[in-house]
Design an enzyme around this catalytic site. Structure first.
Site, mmCIF file in Angstrom:
data_model
loop_
_atom_site.group_PDB
_atom_site.id
_atom_site.type_symbol
_atom_site.label_atom_id
_atom_site.label_comp_id
_atom_site.label_asym_id
_atom_site.label_seq_id
_atom_site.Cartn_x
_atom_site.Cartn_y
_atom_site.Cartn_z
ATOM 1 N N TRP A 178 7.341 22.061 11.848
ATOM 2 C CA TRP A 178 7.481 21.981 10.385
ATOM 3 C C TRP A 178 6.588 23.096 9.880
ATOM 4 O O TRP A 178 5.370 23.023 9.980
ATOM 5 C CB TRP A 178 7.019 20.622 9.875
ATOM 6 C CG TRP A 178 7.174 20.426 8.404
ATOM 7 C CD1 TRP A 178 8.343 20.296 7.710
ATOM 8 C CD2 TRP A 178 6.125 20.337 7.432
ATOM 9 N NE1 TRP A 178 8.083 20.118 6.374
ATOM 10 C CE2 TRP A 178 6.745 20.154 6.174
ATOM 11 C CE3 TRP A 178 4.758 20.392 7.490
ATOM 12 C CZ2 TRP A 178 6.010 20.009 4.984
ATOM 13 C CZ3 TRP A 178 4.030 20.251 6.319
ATOM 14 C CH2 TRP A 178 4.660 20.079 5.086
ATOM 15 N N HIS A 196 7.442 7.783 -26.066
ATOM 16 C CA HIS A 196 6.393 8.786 -26.323
ATOM 17 C C HIS A 196 6.781 10.158 -25.789
ATOM 18 O O HIS A 196 5.935 10.926 -25.361
ATOM 19 C CB HIS A 196 5.070 8.309 -25.694
ATOM 20 C CG HIS A 196 4.627 7.000 -26.227
ATOM 21 N ND1 HIS A 196 4.170 6.827 -27.518
ATOM 22 C CD2 HIS A 196 4.647 5.757 -25.681
ATOM 23 C CE1 HIS A 196 3.870 5.556 -27.723
ATOM 24 N NE2 HIS A 196 4.160 4.886 -26.624
ATOM 25 N N ASN A 222 -0.122 21.500 16.568
ATOM 26 C CA ASN A 222 0.226 20.802 15.335
ATOM 27 C C ASN A 222 -1.018 20.796 14.468
ATOM 28 O O ASN A 222 -2.073 20.334 14.883
ATOM 29 C CB ASN A 222 0.662 19.356 15.633
ATOM 30 C CG ASN A 222 0.825 18.547 14.352
ATOM 31 O OD1 ASN A 222 1.100 19.111 13.295
ATOM 32 N ND2 ASN A 222 0.627 17.245 14.439
#
Ligand code: AGP
Length: 592
Positions: free
Chosen positions: A74, A488, A100
């Protein structure tokens, strides 16, 4: 984050590594690769994309190596390309390494290495480690690693092999998970337990600051000073089946349907008194909950329960914010860190920082032996079993079960509240039995680009969780909001193109949420509501109304979240997206 694996033994390493990598793919899947040690040579193959690309590349090659390491990535440093894929080597075929984590000082290291004439070929931080090991190697891999470790800053787990040392892998853990698997005449390394289940249930989860020196005949564990450590192995209770899909199309769907059982399993662990904590929650002046993502949403629900049943103030913080805030924390505070993986860097570091300031640290985690479970003063486990789908589902409702059990643990009405809680798994089954109807509703919204999720009180965090589920697996923008806050500002978003999911069980704020639905309808918004069976108001006001069985107000999150999980799942599946491994995501984020 990334997944790393290692094998040394009597079998052909490539098959072991690929199977283990496939079980780690949910941790990250930008690229993958293996390095195999055979006849004094290191063979490396790595491919961009999923593991299947690597399998295609390796298919048919005569690979008899019995030692090797593997990696699924990743991307953190460096783009997604073959050059940046792991394993990384020293460029001379002597060392290969998979990693990692993040080496925070890699730029200085890279400059130093280049000044020493090293040819640095990738954009990654990882490559610095393997070159440093190569420069410091004097005939023993472990000694070279020990010399390099003091030079590294950051969080990392890595495994390294050398062509000069057959059948040996050195693995290091510091801030990212790494587990040793013990076999007969073979031993393993992996980032987490599910990758080891096909081969062994006997594991040694490494702690930060530990090194595993692995050969087929044995494993030695050292600290960073090179001192030998005696470590007990644990036998994992999870079986392989629990990590398989069990006939479901995706792990996420299986895990959604596992919830009644695993929530019941988790409750069982807490309704007796044998888990009693050695303190009363009332001993503390305040509770601070720190977590990320879905676990943060569980914490928000826990806040309501703890303040209601214990009566002390509870603050819930995003872990990544808490760590760098000036929130006064210390003696007299209880910090509850919630983390499915027990490895999330943001959560760990915020919790450890609070503990260092004198707070008591209680963690709620799902993975035995995880860093957070070892770093905490007390740990309460969820019994969800391995959660493979990147999107958290069953671990969320199991976190709720632990939080509710904790909140009522000293309440005078505990017995009655437990009896209510014990009904929840069957009621969850009832909701899940309506999955087909929920799927029909979901598919009406698969082409939408934006959705709003609204809720009040206990349903507000459920709305946040429902929005997160949709975002992370269908890539459709969804925003969870407190229903009372719409007027709001955000109500400006409402028009005939905006589907609004409203979580509206009949609880203390029911009348208020009905008014919020009317406000949405007045602007021609489309309402999809989740509420109690037979609710005529919701039936009348909603374009789609998803019914859940009645339940005590305080237990509604266990039921209201289920349709939202399925809603997200069916849309993502219909869109043909990768439900278990959504783009850009990883199951465990072990970097800040
Ligand atoms: C939720 O579906 C995501 N997978 C993500 O938000 C996750 O909850 C978060 O990263 C925290 O993970 P943890 O529970 O393992 O700490």
């Amino acid at each position: 984050m990334c997944g790393i694996v290692g094998y040394t033994g009597k079998r052909r390493a490539v098959f072991i590594l690929l199977e283990a990598l496939e079980r780690l793919e949910y941790r990250g899947y930008d690229s993958s690769g293996v390095a195999l040690l055979e006849g004094g040579q290191i063979f490396v193959d790595k491919k961009v994309g999923k593991i299947r690309e690597l399998i295609k590349s390796l298919w048919g090659k005569e690979l008899n190596a019995t030692t090797g390491i593997g990696h699924t990535r990743w991307a953190t440093h460096g783009g997604v390309c073959e050059l940046n894929a792991h394993p990384h080597t020293d460029g001379e075929g002597r060392f290969a390494l998979v990693h990692n984590g993040i080496i925070e000082n890699y730029r200085e290291l890279k400059e130093y290495l280049i000044s020493r004439g090293v040819k640095y070929v990738s954009e990654t931080d990882t490559e610095a480690i393997v070159h440093l090991i190569s420069l410091n190697y004097e005939g023993d891999l472990l000694k070279a690693v020990l010399k390099v470790l003091p030079m590294l800053k950051g969080a990392y787990a890595f495994a390294v092999i050398s062509s000069m040392e057959p059948n040996r892998i050195v693995g290091v853990r510091y801030g990212s998970p790494l587990v040793v698997g013990l076999g007969e005449g073979e031993n393993f390394l992996a980032s987490d337990i599910p990758a080891l289940l096909p081969f062994t249930k006997k594991v040694i989860p490494l702690e930060d600051g530990e090194i595993a020196d692995i050969t087929p005949d044995g494993v030695s564990i050292y600290d960073f000073e090179g001192n030998l450590k005696v470590k007990e192995s644990i036998t994992v209770q999870w079986d392989l089946l629990s990590a398989e899909k069990g006939g479901f199309k995706h792990f996420m769907l299986k895990e959604i349907f596992e919830q009644p059982r695993v929530v019941a399993d988790t409750i069982k662990g807490y309704i007796s008194r044998d888990y009693e904590l050695p303190f009363s929650l009332k001993d503390f002046r305040r509770i601070v909950i720190t977590a990320c993502g879905t676990s943060y949403h569980a914490g928000l629900i826990g806040k309501y329960w703890l303040e209601r049943f214990v009566g002390i103030p509870v603050e819930v913080s995003y872990a990544s914010e808490l760590r760098y805030s000036d929130t006064p924390i210390g003696e007299g505070d209880l910090v509850i860190a919630i983390s499915q993986s027990g490895e999330t860097a943001d959560t760990r570091f915020s919790a450890l920082s609070a503990k260092e300031k004198g707070a008591v640290l209680l963690s709620i985690v799902n993975v035995m032996g995880s860093a957070l479970s070892r770093e905490s003063d007390y740990t309460l486990y969820t019994h969800a079993g391995p959660e493979i789908g990147v999107a958290a589902t069953k671990t969320f409702t199991c976190q709720l079960a632990v939080l509710f059990s904790l909140a009522i643990s000293a309440h005078p009405e505990r017995e009655n509240l437990i009896n209510q809680l014990l009904k929840v798994p069957n009621l969850m089954e009832e909701v899940l039995s309506k999955a087909e109807g929920i799927k029909e509703v979901a598919l009406n919204y698969s082409q939408r680009k934006n959705l709003l999720y609204l809720g009040r009180y206990l349903s507000y965090p459920v709305a946040l969780e429902g929005a997160l589920k949709l975002k992370e697996i269908s890539y459709i923008h969804a925003e969870g909001y407190p229903a009372g806050e719409m007027k709001h500002g955000p109500i400006a978003l409402i028009d005939q193109h905006m589907p609004v999911v409203v979580v509206a069980p009949r609880d203390r704020v029911y009348e208020k949420i009905l008014s919020n639905i009317e406000e949405v309808l007045a602007r021609k918004g489309i309402v999809i509501s989740v509420g109690f069976e037979g609710d005529e108001n919701l039936k009348k006001l909603s374009k789609d109304f998803i019914e859940i069985p009645q339940v005590a107000e305080e237990l509604t999150p266990f039921l209201t979240v289920l349709p939202l999980q399925l809603f997200a799942y069916y849309i993502a599946d219909y869109l043909g997206l990768d439900v278990d491994q959504p783009r850009n995501l990883a199951k465990t984020v072990t970097v800040e």
